[in-house]
Motif scaffolding. Sequence first.
Motif, PDB file in Angstrom:
ATOM      1  N   PHE A  18      -9.499  16.792  10.462  1.00 41.21           N
ATOM      2  CA  PHE A  18      -8.596  15.708  10.085  1.00 41.21           C
ATOM      3  C   PHE A  18      -8.330  15.683   8.584  1.00 41.21           C
ATOM      4  N   SER A  19      -9.310  16.136   7.790  1.00 44.81           N
ATOM      5  CA  SER A  19      -9.170  16.092   6.337  1.00 44.81           C
ATOM      6  C   SER A  19      -8.310  17.214   5.799  1.00 44.81           C
ATOM      7  N   ALA A  20      -8.063  18.237   6.614  1.00 38.88           N
ATOM      8  CA  ALA A  20      -7.313  19.407   6.143  1.00 38.88           C
ATOM      9  C   ALA A  20      -5.924  19.025   5.655  1.00 38.88           C
ATOM     10  N   SER A  24      -6.167  15.836  -1.590  1.00 39.64           N
ATOM     11  CA  SER A  24      -7.497  15.864  -2.219  1.00 39.64           C
ATOM     12  C   SER A  24      -7.618  14.833  -3.333  1.00 39.64           C
ATOM     13  N   ALA A  25      -6.502  14.191  -3.694  1.00 39.74           N
ATOM     14  CA  ALA A  25      -6.524  13.175  -4.751  1.00 39.74           C
ATOM     15  C   ALA A  25      -7.249  11.921  -4.280  1.00 39.74           C
ATOM     16  N   LEU A  26      -7.959  11.300  -5.185  1.00 42.72           N
ATOM     17  CA  LEU A  26      -8.616  10.035  -4.880  1.00 42.72           C
ATOM     18  C   LEU A  26      -7.609   8.902  -5.002  1.00 42.72           C
ATOM     19  N   PRO A  27      -7.805   7.805  -4.292  1.00 46.99           N
ATOM     20  CA  PRO A  27      -6.874   6.676  -4.424  1.00 46.99           C
ATOM     21  C   PRO A  27      -6.854   6.144  -5.852  1.00 46.99           C
ATOM     22  N   SER A  28      -5.661   5.880  -6.363  1.00 47.51           N
ATOM     23  CA  SER A  28      -5.517   5.380  -7.726  1.00 47.51           C
ATOM     24  C   SER A  28      -5.410   3.857  -7.714  1.00 47.51           C
ATOM     25  N   PHE A  29      -6.226   3.212  -8.539  1.00 50.73           N
ATOM     26  CA  PHE A  29      -6.269   1.750  -8.562  1.00 50.73           C
ATOM     27  C   PHE A  29      -5.453   1.157  -9.707  1.00 50.73           C
ATOM     28  N   LEU A 132     -19.072   2.169  -5.249  1.00 52.47           N
ATOM     29  CA  LEU A 132     -18.230   3.308  -4.879  1.00 52.47           C
ATOM     30  C   LEU A 132     -16.846   3.191  -5.515  1.00 52.47           C
ATOM     31  N   LEU A 133     -16.266   1.999  -5.522  1.00 46.89           N
ATOM     32  CA  LEU A 133     -14.967   1.793  -6.149  1.00 46.89           C
ATOM     33  C   LEU A 133     -15.035   2.057  -7.657  1.00 46.89           C
ATOM     34  N   LEU A 134     -16.110   1.611  -8.293  1.00 45.85           N
ATOM     35  CA  LEU A 134     -16.291   1.878  -9.718  1.00 45.85           C
ATOM     36  C   LEU A 134     -16.357   3.381  -9.983  1.00 45.85           C
ATOM     37  N   THR A 135     -17.071   4.094  -9.113  1.00 40.66           N
ATOM     38  CA  THR A 135     -17.224   5.536  -9.287  1.00 40.66           C
ATOM     39  C   THR A 135     -15.896   6.269  -9.103  1.00 40.66           C
ATOM     40  N   ILE A 136     -15.123   5.882  -8.085  1.00 40.04           N
ATOM     41  CA  ILE A 136     -13.813   6.505  -7.851  1.00 40.04           C
ATOM     42  C   ILE A 136     -12.909   6.308  -9.061  1.00 40.04           C
ATOM     43  N   ASN A 137     -12.893   5.103  -9.603  1.00 41.90           N
ATOM     44  CA  ASN A 137     -12.058   4.837 -10.765  1.00 41.90           C
ATOM     45  C   ASN A 137     -12.522   5.629 -11.981  1.00 41.90           C
ATOM     46  N   LEU A 138     -13.827   5.767 -12.129  1.00 41.09           N
ATOM     47  CA  LEU A 138     -14.378   6.534 -13.247  1.00 41.09           C
ATOM     48  C   LEU A 138     -13.972   7.999 -13.148  1.00 41.09           C
ATOM     49  N   ILE A 139     -14.039   8.564 -11.942  1.00 36.94           N
ATOM     50  CA  ILE A 139     -13.645   9.958 -11.741  1.00 36.94           C
ATOM     51  C   ILE A 139     -12.157  10.135 -12.032  1.00 36.94           C
ATOM     52  N   ASN A 140     -11.336   9.208 -11.563  1.00 37.75           N
ATOM     53  CA  ASN A 140      -9.895   9.296 -11.822  1.00 37.75           C
ATOM     54  C   ASN A 140      -9.587   9.228 -13.312  1.00 37.75           C
ATOM     55  N   ASN A 141     -10.277   8.346 -14.027  1.00 41.16           N
ATOM     56  CA  ASN A 141     -10.058   8.234 -15.471  1.00 41.16           C
ATOM     57  C   ASN A 141     -10.411   9.530 -16.180  1.00 41.16           C
ATOM     58  N   TYR A 299      -9.297   6.969   5.486  1.00 41.67           N
ATOM     59  CA  TYR A 299      -9.201   7.511   4.135  1.00 41.67           C
ATOM     60  C   TYR A 299      -7.761   7.929   3.829  1.00 41.67           C
ATOM     61  N   ALA A 300      -7.099   8.552   4.792  1.00 43.58           N
ATOM     62  CA  ALA A 300      -5.705   8.946   4.596  1.00 43.58           C
ATOM     63  C   ALA A 300      -4.830   7.722   4.308  1.00 43.58           C
ATOM     64  N   ALA A 301      -5.078   6.625   5.017  1.00 42.96           N
ATOM     65  CA  ALA A 301      -4.323   5.393   4.785  1.00 42.96           C
ATOM     66  C   ALA A 301      -4.613   4.819   3.403  1.00 42.96           C
ATOM     67  N   THR A 302      -5.848   4.969   2.937  1.00 50.25           N
ATOM     68  CA  THR A 302      -6.233   4.450   1.621  1.00 50.25           C
ATOM     69  C   THR A 302      -5.546   5.223   0.501  1.00 50.25           C
ATOM     70  N   ILE A 303      -5.358   6.531   0.687  1.00 52.88           N
ATOM     71  CA  ILE A 303      -4.654   7.337  -0.308  1.00 52.88           C
ATOM     72  C   ILE A 303      -3.234   6.800  -0.501  1.00 52.88           C
ATOM     73  N   LYS A 304      -2.574   6.439   0.594  1.00 55.36           N
ATOM     74  CA  LYS A 304      -1.202   5.928   0.530  1.00 55.36           C
ATOM     75  C   LYS A 304      -1.149   4.471   0.067  1.00 55.36           C
ATOM     76  N   HIS A 305      -2.164   3.697   0.412  1.00 59.20           N
ATOM     77  CA  HIS A 305      -2.177   2.263   0.098  1.00 59.20           C
ATOM     78  C   HIS A 305      -3.506   1.923  -0.600  1.00 59.20           C
ATOM     79  N   PRO A 306      -3.620   2.201  -1.897  1.00 56.83           N
ATOM     80  CA  PRO A 306      -4.902   2.043  -2.604  1.00 56.83           C
ATOM     81  C   PRO A 306      -5.481   0.636  -2.577  1.00 56.83           C
TER      82      PRO A 306
END
Length: 352
Positions: A18-20, A24-29, A132-141, A299-306
């Motif tokens: 399903f992930s294929a 690969s981008a993380l959701p942007s906040f 987890l949300l803090l970590t995702i934002n840190l990685i994106n930054n 997760y796919a839905a979260t990428i589209k709707h952060p």
Amino acid sequence: MYAFNLYLGAFVITNLLFSAKISSALPSFTRVRATKTGTFQLFMLTHVAISYATLALVMVTTGNIFLNQDLRFNIPAWMGYIIRSPLPIIPILYFLPYSQRRKFGIVAMISLPSILIGARGTVVSFVASYALLLTINLINNRRNRETIKKSVFRSKKFLKIFGGSFLAFFVTIASGFYIRRYNSQVWSSAGDMAREYFQSESIFVFIILPFYLAFKETTGLANQIINNNLALTSNIFFSDFYTLLPGSHDAAGKIFGDEVGRIGGGGLTPGIVGGLFLDYKYYGVLGMIILAAALSRSYAATIKHPKYAAVYAILIFQFIHLFHRGFPKPEYVTFTIIALFYTAFFLRKNHA
């Protein structure tokens, strides 16, 4: 091992398939922001007040559960759900324009009722979802910078997030574990267990002892279920949902414990592999496939709707809780509905 590999392999392969097709981008906040913060605060405080009122009623009718952890098994299921119901607000706070100090105070206010009724693991899962949300934002930054001098996982901010989350996790879980055994007439003391299982009473042993015994129960019970091809007279995997119906209905862990033998008032936790195998044998693999597909699509839905990232973070840690517990709880559904409500009404994606 064959059964474990089959179940876990099905979960991993389904996730990969399903992930294929998922980015690969993380959701942007960066474009997600809170709206109607005054109304949010009113809803939140009302919600938390109901939780505290229910806690007071439980304390009066049942006793001091924090000091006598076994009393938590006497709480009516619906009252326990009400007391824990504000917890999904914790990861939603990430998107609120409050100071970190204020957020910390709100998290403590929301968490206290659940901790006082012994729901320590549930509290930890929501604190972890916020982390987890803090970590995702840190990685994106870090990714958005032109040069990255060192890994995000070695940065001071990540280490603070990880260290603070781990400390909260350890203190919350370990405190309940040791309080439960203090002067208990049923449970062995921590010292006796350290000598029994490790032949040592070093500080390291007492640090890992609560987690060692929890995982030992899960793997040991699953091993007995699979090796002995254990089967009960009726299916119990979804029995926790019946506890919300009128009349007297036992939770799945309690029914399982009554059948195989247990000490104390709590139920037994055979883990997701043991719980599915108990009722469905090798057909339980379908359950792992469904869970993997649901997480991947979420997760796919979260990428589209952060703005729904908090809901996804909750789903991740509810799955981890289910993976250890083995039987689904109604609050897995209610937690998700509550998180969806707060997200839909108080968060939006800013297109400006």
